[in-house]
Design a protein around this motif. Structure first.
Motif, short mmCIF file in Angstrom:
data_model
loop_
_atom_site.label_atom_id
_atom_site.label_comp_id
_atom_site.label_asym_id
_atom_site.label_seq_id
_atom_site.Cartn_x
_atom_site.Cartn_y
_atom_site.Cartn_z
N ASP A 1 37.09 88.54 64.27
CA ASP A 1 37.55 89.61 65.15
C ASP A 1 38.04 88.96 66.44
O ASP A 1 37.24 88.61 67.31
CB ASP A 1 36.42 90.60 65.42
N LYS B 1 47.20 94.42 72.62
CA LYS B 1 46.30 94.19 73.74
C LYS B 1 46.89 93.24 74.79
O LYS B 1 46.79 93.50 75.96
CB LYS B 1 44.95 93.66 73.26
N ASN C 1 45.11 91.86 68.13
CA ASN C 1 45.89 93.02 68.56
C ASN C 1 47.02 92.62 69.51
O ASN C 1 46.79 92.53 70.72
CB ASN C 1 44.99 94.03 69.30
N HIS D 1 31.78 94.01 68.53
CA HIS D 1 32.36 95.31 68.85
C HIS D 1 31.79 96.41 67.94
O HIS D 1 31.43 96.15 66.79
CB HIS D 1 33.88 95.21 68.65
N ALA E 1 45.04 99.61 64.11
CA ALA E 1 44.03 99.14 65.06
C ALA E 1 43.13 98.09 64.41
O ALA E 1 43.02 98.02 63.18
CB ALA E 1 43.20 100.32 65.54
N ALA E 2 42.46 97.33 65.25
CA ALA E 2 41.53 96.31 64.74
C ALA E 2 40.41 96.96 63.94
O ALA E 2 39.91 96.38 62.97
CB ALA E 2 40.95 95.51 65.90
N SER E 3 40.02 98.16 64.33
CA SER E 3 38.94 98.85 63.61
C SER E 3 39.31 99.04 62.14
O SER E 3 38.48 98.87 61.24
CB SER E 3 38.67 100.22 64.23
C1 PLP Z 1 39.54 96.11 71.36
C2 PLP Z 1 38.64 95.45 70.40
C3 PLP Z 1 38.36 96.04 69.15
C4 PLP Z 1 38.88 97.39 68.74
O1 PLP Z 1 40.24 97.43 68.69
P1 PLP Z 1 41.04 98.71 68.16
O2 PLP Z 1 42.38 98.14 67.87
O3 PLP Z 1 41.06 99.68 69.27
O4 PLP Z 1 40.35 99.23 66.95
C5 PLP Z 1 37.56 95.34 68.28
N1 PLP Z 1 37.04 94.15 68.61
C6 PLP Z 1 37.26 93.56 69.79
C7 PLP Z 1 36.66 92.23 70.09
C8 PLP Z 1 38.09 94.19 70.72
O5 PLP Z 1 38.34 93.58 71.89
#
Ligand code: PLP
Length: 478
Positions: free
Chosen positions: A263, A295, A292, A181, A139-141
């Motif tokens: 991000d 997404k 992601n 975020h 995940a982005a986190s």
């Molecule tokens: C969705 C999102 C995140 C978190 O993404 P994860 O993969 O669920 O951790 C972080 N930053 C932005 C801008 C996002 O749109």
């Protein structure tokens, strides 16, 4: 389970998934269960003796499906698009079927090398420079945590890594916009920097980070003896998909020696279309970047792409190199265990590989363009409808709007209630699902377009549903 049972049940389940995708239109987008409803349908204790999975389809229909909110529904306009193209579903099956661990090159060379190639493909699809090296995270986190750990070690000359939290006494400060975020805050906390040392700089009228205010905040902390450490710029914020001006932010970070992390969890996906790339001008100078593909590029969760400029620094920050993991090939291969947090890694690259092979770059571009055109269509409707208001620019696929009837103009509290009632009415209808959100105290309706099956007709339908709901709700003056 024996392979003959797997074969039979597997075919049934693949059929079930295909049928599920085909009949999504008939299901209410949002699950209608109450808390505890799903649990009440399951026995409290596990079965003492296994009785096979022959009942499983019945239970998927009866227990699971009512408790599912359908992110792949054509009326899905909530949160963000997050979908699993069926090609990616197949890849997940293969990944589990192989059951391989890709922690080292040696533990399954294909896991590492397919990932290498797919990340290079994606890099070129996004127009990123060759210096960037990519790795897949869940995940982005997680990627953002890795970025801030790298930033921390660079700012302290690896003192935190060796001496821990006592290794550096001046607080390290991280900068992002007040629209960033929550994963940035979480990463700051987990990296031991402390939430007091995250500066959420007030955004401008378009919800973007103003470079001057960023520079001023950095000067202020430096003067106070703190150590500015990293800037996180967002390309496509969560609330309104605002885009921070990277080209102006990058030199501020570079000149002061700060780590620049981008991000672009959602927004980065749009960059497979060259016409969108001016939105992230300056990205080529970033130290790290996350987007992601789970997404908006059809790869199933969990597939987050993390790119870094200096992989040696990442490996030095994350690597541990115990003797039992060393192999004779270490000098000539990537050992991806040293590129992130967990040791074990499953074969996630297959998901992106399958999607890209199936759709091609053109197919993926077509989808992003379709969604952005649909969002532009809705924006035009809002702009030309007197009682509706557009609350933020629409650089990507999310439209932030509200209904402002004559009778309620100027009464913010009544407008908030009125718009929440509209959202409830649309969501209760079962055909569309959108997320109400509060940005700078204003209650707005967020229409996030881009589920795989969402076509213009569905956006038109949602717009009709919004207007119908607005007509049906009698504005209550407060
Ligand atoms: C969705 C999102 C995140 C978190 O993404 P994860 O993969 O669920 O951790 C972080 N930053 C932005 C801008 C996002 O749109």
């Amino acid at each position: 389970m024996e392979s003959k049972d797997f074969r039979r049940l597997g075919h049934e389940l693949v059929d079930w998934i295909a049928d599920y995708r085909d009949r999504l239109d008939e299901l209410p987008v949002m699950s209608r269960v109450d808390p505890g409803d799903v649990r009440a349908l399951m026995p409290a204790d596990p079965p003492e003796t296994g009785d096979g999975l022959d009942q499983v389809l019945v239970d998927l229909e009866g227990i699971v499906l009512p408790g599912i909110t359908h992110w792949n529904h054509p009326g899905w306009l909530a949160y963000f698009p997050s979908n699993t193209d069926l090609s990616s579903v197949l890849a997940d099956l293969v990944s589990s079927g192989l059951g391989a661990q890709g922690m080292n090159w040696q533990t399954s060379p294909a896991c590492t090398e397919v990932e290498d190639v797919v990340m290079e493909w994606l890099r070129s699809m996004l127009g990123l420079p060759d210096e960037f090296s990519g790795v897949i995270h869940d995940a982005a986190s997680t990627a953002t945590l890795c970025a801030l750990l790298c930033a921390r070690e660079r700012a302290t000359g690896f003192r935190q890594e060796t001496a821990g939290l006592t290794g550096h006494d001046a607080p390290l400060v991280v900068y992002a916009s007040d629209q960033a975020h929550s994963s940035i805050l979480k990463a700051v906390m987990l990296a031991g920097m402390g939430r007091e040392n995250l500066r959420l700089v007030e955004t401008d009228s378009e919800y973007a980070l103003p470079p001057d205010a960023l520079a001023a905040a950095i000067e202020h902390d430096t003067a106070a003896g703190r150590v500015p450490c990293a800037v996180v710029a967002t390309i496509g914020t969560t609330a309104t998909t605002a885009v921070d001006p990277l080209a102006d932010i990058a030199p501020i970070a570079r000149d002061r020696g700060l780590w620049l992390h981008v991000d672009a969890a959602l927004g980065g996906c749009a960059m497979i279309c060259p016409e969108n790339r001016p939105l992230w001008n300056g990205v080529e100078t970033a130290d790290s970047l996350v987007l992601n593909p789970h997404k908006w590029l059809g790869a199933g969760f969990d597939l987050s792409a993390y790119y870094v400029r200096d992989p040696d620094h990442l490996i030095r920050t994350m690597g541990t190199d115990p003797s039992y993991l060393r192999t004779s090939r270490d000098g000539s291969v990537r050992n991806l265990r040293d590129w992130g947090i967990p040791l074990g890694r499953r074969f996630r690259a297959l998901k992106l590989w399958f999607v890209i092979r199936d759709q091609g770059v053109e197919g993926l571009q077509r989808r992003v363009r379709r969604d952005m055109a649909n969002a532009a269509w809705l924006r035009e409707q809002i702009e030309t409808s007197p009682d509706w208001e557009l609350l933020a620019p629409v650089p990507l696929q999310t439209v932030c709007l509200r209904h402002v009837p004559e009778a309620l103009r100027g009464d913010e509290q009544a407008l908030a209630i009125h718009n929440l009632t509209i959202a409830d009415a649309v969501n209760a209808g079962g055909r569309y699902c959108l997320t109400p959100s509060v940005v700078r105290g204003v209650q707005l309706l967020r229409v996030s377009i881009g589920a795989l099956p969402t076509e213009l007709e569905h956006v038109e339908g949602a717009w009709a549903a919004l207007r119908q709901a607005a007509d049906g709700v009698r504005p209550a003056t407060s």
